[in-house]
Motif scaffolding. Sequence first.
Motif, PDB file in Angstrom:
ATOM      1  N   VAL A   8       0.849  -1.183   0.000  1.00 32.32           N
ATOM      2  CA  VAL A   8       0.000   0.000   0.000  1.00 32.32           C
ATOM      3  C   VAL A   8       0.888   1.238   0.000  1.00 32.32           C
ATOM      4  O   VAL A   8       2.061   1.186   0.398  1.00 32.32           O
ATOM      5  N   VAL A   9       0.334   2.342  -0.460  1.00 29.81           N
ATOM      6  CA  VAL A   9       1.099   3.590  -0.580  1.00 29.81           C
ATOM      7  C   VAL A   9       0.198   4.750  -0.163  1.00 29.81           C
ATOM      8  O   VAL A   9      -1.025   4.690  -0.326  1.00 29.81           O
ATOM      9  N   ASN A  10       0.819   5.802   0.374  1.00 25.64           N
ATOM     10  CA  ASN A  10       0.041   6.979   0.751  1.00 25.64           C
ATOM     11  C   ASN A  10       0.418   8.156  -0.145  1.00 25.64           C
ATOM     12  O   ASN A  10       1.218   8.011  -1.065  1.00 25.64           O
ATOM     13  N   ASP A  11      -0.155   9.313   0.120  1.00 20.78           N
ATOM     14  CA  ASP A  11       0.091  10.486  -0.723  1.00 20.78           C
ATOM     15  C   ASP A  11       1.531  10.978  -0.651  1.00 20.78           C
ATOM     16  O   ASP A  11       1.973  11.722  -1.522  1.00 20.78           O
ATOM     17  N   GLU A  12       2.271  10.583   0.361  1.00 22.08           N
ATOM     18  CA  GLU A  12       3.687  10.943   0.479  1.00 22.08           C
ATOM     19  C   GLU A  12       4.569   9.895  -0.199  1.00 22.08           C
ATOM     20  O   GLU A  12       5.785   9.927  -0.065  1.00 22.08           O
ATOM     21  N   GLU A  13       3.952   8.965  -0.906  1.00 28.70           N
ATOM     22  CA  GLU A  13       4.624   7.871  -1.608  1.00 28.70           C
ATOM     23  C   GLU A  13       5.410   6.965  -0.660  1.00 28.70           C
ATOM     24  O   GLU A  13       6.381   6.338  -1.038  1.00 28.70           O
ATOM     25  N   GLN A  14       4.953   6.904   0.593  1.00 29.23           N
ATOM     26  CA  GLN A  14       5.517   5.955   1.543  1.00 29.23           C
ATOM     27  C   GLN A  14       4.817   4.623   1.319  1.00 29.23           C
ATOM     28  O   GLN A  14       3.615   4.590   1.047  1.00 29.23           O
TER      29      GLN A  14
END
Length: 69
Positions: A8-14
């Motif tokens: 999974v990824v978040n808006d900070e591309e983590q």
Amino acid sequence: MAAHYQVVVNDEEQHALWPVGTPLPAGWRAEGFTGSEEECSAHVDEVWPDIRPLSLRRRTAGPAAGAAE
């Protein structure tokens, strides 16, 4: 049977590993890769070489990067 995970990824591309079938936390979306914990970890290592959040990467690459030209 080994647990099945998704990347999974978040808006900070983590990136993170999350169990398949478990609701994702707010702000995270499926990246599209699923597999064992080891397979998902290897995928994250391959696609996320710079683990700094996107906002930090943008700040450090900002105007100073253009001034060096």
